[in-house]
Design an enzyme around this catalytic site. Structure first.
Site, PDB file in Angstrom:
ATOM      1  N   ASN A  86       0.800  -1.227   0.000  1.00  0.00           N
ATOM      2  CA  ASN A  86       0.000   0.000   0.000  1.00  0.00           C
ATOM      3  C   ASN A  86       0.836   1.282   0.000  1.00  0.00           C
ATOM      4  O   ASN A  86       0.409   2.294   0.526  1.00  0.00           O
ATOM      5  CB  ASN A  86      -0.967   0.010   1.197  1.00  0.00           C
ATOM      6  CG  ASN A  86      -1.834  -1.211   1.225  1.00  0.00           C
ATOM      7  OD1 ASN A  86      -2.363  -1.617   0.185  1.00  0.00           O
ATOM      8  ND2 ASN A  86      -1.959  -1.840   2.380  1.00  0.00           N
ATOM      9  N   ARG A  87       2.022   1.200  -0.557  1.00  0.00           N
ATOM     10  CA  ARG A  87       2.932   2.345  -0.631  1.00  0.00           C
ATOM     11  C   ARG A  87       3.361   2.857   0.739  1.00  0.00           C
ATOM     12  O   ARG A  87       3.831   3.974   0.879  1.00  0.00           O
ATOM     13  CB  ARG A  87       2.331   3.510  -1.437  1.00  0.00           C
ATOM     14  CG  ARG A  87       2.167   3.192  -2.914  1.00  0.00           C
ATOM     15  CD  ARG A  87       1.959   4.446  -3.745  1.00  0.00           C
ATOM     16  NE  ARG A  87       3.217   5.177  -3.896  1.00  0.00           N
ATOM     17  CZ  ARG A  87       3.474   6.373  -3.342  1.00  0.00           C
ATOM     18  NH1 ARG A  87       2.600   6.986  -2.594  1.00  0.00           N
ATOM     19  NH2 ARG A  87       4.623   6.960  -3.551  1.00  0.00           N
ATOM     20  N   LEU A  88       3.209   2.053   1.780  1.00  0.00           N
ATOM     21  CA  LEU A  88       3.642   2.449   3.120  1.00  0.00           C
ATOM     22  C   LEU A  88       5.068   1.943   3.351  1.00  0.00           C
ATOM     23  O   LEU A  88       5.358   1.178   4.265  1.00  0.00           O
ATOM     24  CB  LEU A  88       2.670   1.903   4.174  1.00  0.00           C
ATOM     25  CG  LEU A  88       1.243   2.429   4.049  1.00  0.00           C
ATOM     26  CD1 LEU A  88       0.340   1.787   5.101  1.00  0.00           C
ATOM     27  CD2 LEU A  88       1.207   3.944   4.163  1.00  0.00           C
TER      28      LEU A  88
END
Length: 108
Positions: A86-88
């Site tokens: 999640n692009r984290l």
């Protein structure tokens, strides 16, 4: 990874041991290819390499080209990224602060 800092060219005496530690084919390749220059075709590169194999046959020392050398990077900032869902992503930045390093977590 991102690295920032001051860059300076190595002297011939500093570059030469590394050049001679590389495989013989890589040494000949350094002579055959002036890195990033435009060439007419792959055949040109292959012909240069073949000629250099004859010039310096196996068992002979390949001299370091005068146009070849290394660089020293005195890094002041190094940033590491580790991909996560999640692009984290995990992003850690190390910054030189005098004689020690400060570690910062950055938002992705």
């Amino acid at each position: 990874m991102i690295i920032q800092g001051a860059v300076s060219p190595l002297s011939e005496q500093e570059s030469e041991p590394y050049f001679h530690s590389r495989p013989r084919g890589s040494q000949l390749g350094a002579w055959a290819s002036r890195q990033s220059s435009v060439i007419g075709s792959r055949a040109v590169l292959d012909e240069r390499y073949a000629a250099l194999e004859q010039r310096w046959p196996a068992g002979t020392t390949v001299p370091m080209p005068s146009f070849w050398g290394g660089y020293r990077l005195r890094h002041d900032v190094v940033e590491f990224w580790q991909g996560r869902a999640n692009r984290l992503h995990d992003r850690l930045r190390y910054r030189r602060q005098g004689t020690h390093w400060t570690v910062e977590r950055l938002a992705p």
